[in-house]
Every structure is written in C-alpha cells, then in structure tokens.
Design an enzyme around this catalytic site. Structure first.
Site, PDB file in Angstrom:
ATOM      1  N   GLY A  46      51.789  37.956  34.998  1.00 31.63           N
ATOM      2  CA  GLY A  46      51.058  38.322  34.769  1.00 31.63           C
ATOM      3  C   GLY A  46      50.805  40.422  34.757  1.00 31.63           C
ATOM      4  N   GLN A  51      45.715  48.003  35.637  1.00 30.08           N
ATOM      5  CA  GLN A  51      47.734  47.737  36.438  1.00 30.08           C
ATOM      6  C   GLN A  51      48.320  48.593  35.176  1.00 30.08           C
ATOM      7  OE1 GLN A  51      48.716  43.498  36.678  1.00 30.08           O
ATOM      8  NE2 GLN A  51      49.246  44.727  38.195  1.00 30.08           N
ATOM      9  N   CYS A  88      52.848  41.399  43.706  1.00 32.26           N
ATOM     10  CA  CYS A  88      52.060  42.445  42.385  1.00 32.26           C
ATOM     11  C   CYS A  88      52.715  43.296  42.198  1.00 32.26           C
ATOM     12  CB  CYS A  88      50.837  42.506  43.052  1.00 32.26           C
ATOM     13  SG  CYS A  88      49.973  43.383  42.009  1.00 32.26           S
ATOM     14  N   LEU A  89      52.806  43.548  40.649  1.00 32.22           N
ATOM     15  CA  LEU A  89      53.708  44.534  39.550  1.00 32.22           C
ATOM     16  C   LEU A  89      53.260  46.053  40.355  1.00 32.22           C
ATOM     17  CD1 LEU A  89      54.182  43.520  35.999  1.00 32.22           C
ATOM     18  CD2 LEU A  89      55.984  43.394  38.267  1.00 32.22           C
ATOM     19  N   HIS A 130      45.176  36.117  39.448  1.00 28.31           N
ATOM     20  CA  HIS A 130      45.011  36.439  40.701  1.00 28.31           C
ATOM     21  C   HIS A 130      45.167  37.650  39.131  1.00 28.31           C
ATOM     22  CE1 HIS A 130      48.664  39.662  41.935  1.00 28.31           C
ATOM     23  NE2 HIS A 130      48.620  39.727  41.191  1.00 28.31           N
ATOM     24  N   GLU A 131      45.111  37.861  38.374  1.00 25.06           N
ATOM     25  CA  GLU A 131      45.536  38.889  36.974  1.00 25.06           C
ATOM     26  C   GLU A 131      43.753  38.902  37.097  1.00 25.06           C
ATOM     27  OE1 GLU A 131      47.032  40.448  36.202  1.00 25.06           O
ATOM     28  OE2 GLU A 131      49.045  38.846  37.323  1.00 25.06           O
ATOM     29  N   HIS A 134      41.789  41.367  39.199  1.00 23.51           N
ATOM     30  CA  HIS A 134      42.242  42.590  39.541  1.00 23.51           C
ATOM     31  C   HIS A 134      40.858  43.483  38.138  1.00 23.51           C
ATOM     32  CE1 HIS A 134      46.437  43.719  40.333  1.00 23.51           C
ATOM     33  NE2 HIS A 134      47.094  42.266  40.564  1.00 23.51           N
TER      34      HIS A 134
END
Ligand code: CO
Length: 152
Positions: A46, A51, A88-89, A130-131, A134
């Site tokens: 995701g 991000q 997370c990225l 999660h996304e 953000h």
C-alpha cells in the site's frame, strides 16, 4: 510512469492532514500510475500520497489479487477485529501489532471521479485502514496494540 521518492517518518509532512481531491484529470491518473509503480518497486502492499510528499487524499492498496485505488476514501462502516504486525514503507526497521477492523465498508472515488462503496475484509481491510490513516497524518505505531498479558 515514474518512480517517486518515498519520504520517511522523520519528515513532518507525514504528520499533516491531506486535502481532498477536486480535479479528476490526467495528472491524477499519472500520479496513481506512479504510486502503484513506486509501491511495487518498494515491495509494499500500500502507498498513500503523503508518503511521496503529496498532501492529497489518495492511496493505493495491492495485495495478492486485490487492487484498489481510492480517492477521498472514508470508512463508513467497520466491524470485527484483527490484530497483526504492521510495518510501513516510510518507517525503517520497526513493526508492531495493530488492531484493525476485520471488515470495513469504504466510500471512495476512482480516478475517473466515479463514486464507489465497497466492502473489504481481512488483510486488504487492514491495509486500507493503514493507508487511509496516512491521509490524516496517523502512523501505524501510534496505534500499537499492547497485549494485556504483557501490560501487567
Ligand atoms: Co504506511
């Protein structure tokens, strides 16, 4: 398509609230293509626009045969619970348990501005939560789940 640079959680941008998308144009489609490519290249499931430094309410989720692009998403219904490790990225070398709903109903727009309401379950539901977090400047470890047995 082009790869975008993923910012880390040391960047204060990631803590800001993203604004709604109002223009569903070719630029938005290009951004979504870039986000998907960037997510795949980074081996993530995701990615949210903040991000890559864009404070707009846009995210993509891809896991197994599930793929969803969401613009201006809102979770309008949530039920059940699942507790699992998340990473997370934008967060290096850290993962923790997070409790998420098992099933959500998400209200969103696609890249053409078409409105959708979709039910999502299990792993994809957790990834969507999660996304979407953000977009409000929330990171997974803000919601770390501490087991009651460990708390004592
Ligand atoms: Co993340």
């Amino acid at each position: 398509m082009a790869l975008r640079n993923i910012v880390l959680d040391t960047d204060p941008q990631l803590r800001k609230k993203s604004r709604e998308v109002v223009e569903f144009d070719a630029k938005l489609g290009k951004l979504l293509d870039d986000m998907r490519e960037t997510m795949i290249k980074a081996d993530g499931c995701g990615l949210a626009a903040p991000q890559i430094g864009i404070l707009r309410r846009i995210c993509v989720v891809e896991t197994g045969d599930f793929f969803l692009e969401m613009i201006n998403p809102k979770i309008i219904k949530a039920s059940g619970s699942q507790i699992s490790a998340e990473g997370c990225l934008s967060v290096k070398n850290r993962s923790c348990l997070v409790e998420r709903p098992k099933c959500i109903t998400v209200d969103y727009y696609d890249r053409h501005g078409k409105h959708h309401v979709k039910e999502v379950e299990n792993f994809p539901a957790k990834a969507c939560c999660h996304e979407i977090d953000h977009l409000d400047g929330i990171l997974f470890y803000d919601k770390e789940y501490i087991d009651d047995n460990k708390r004592r």
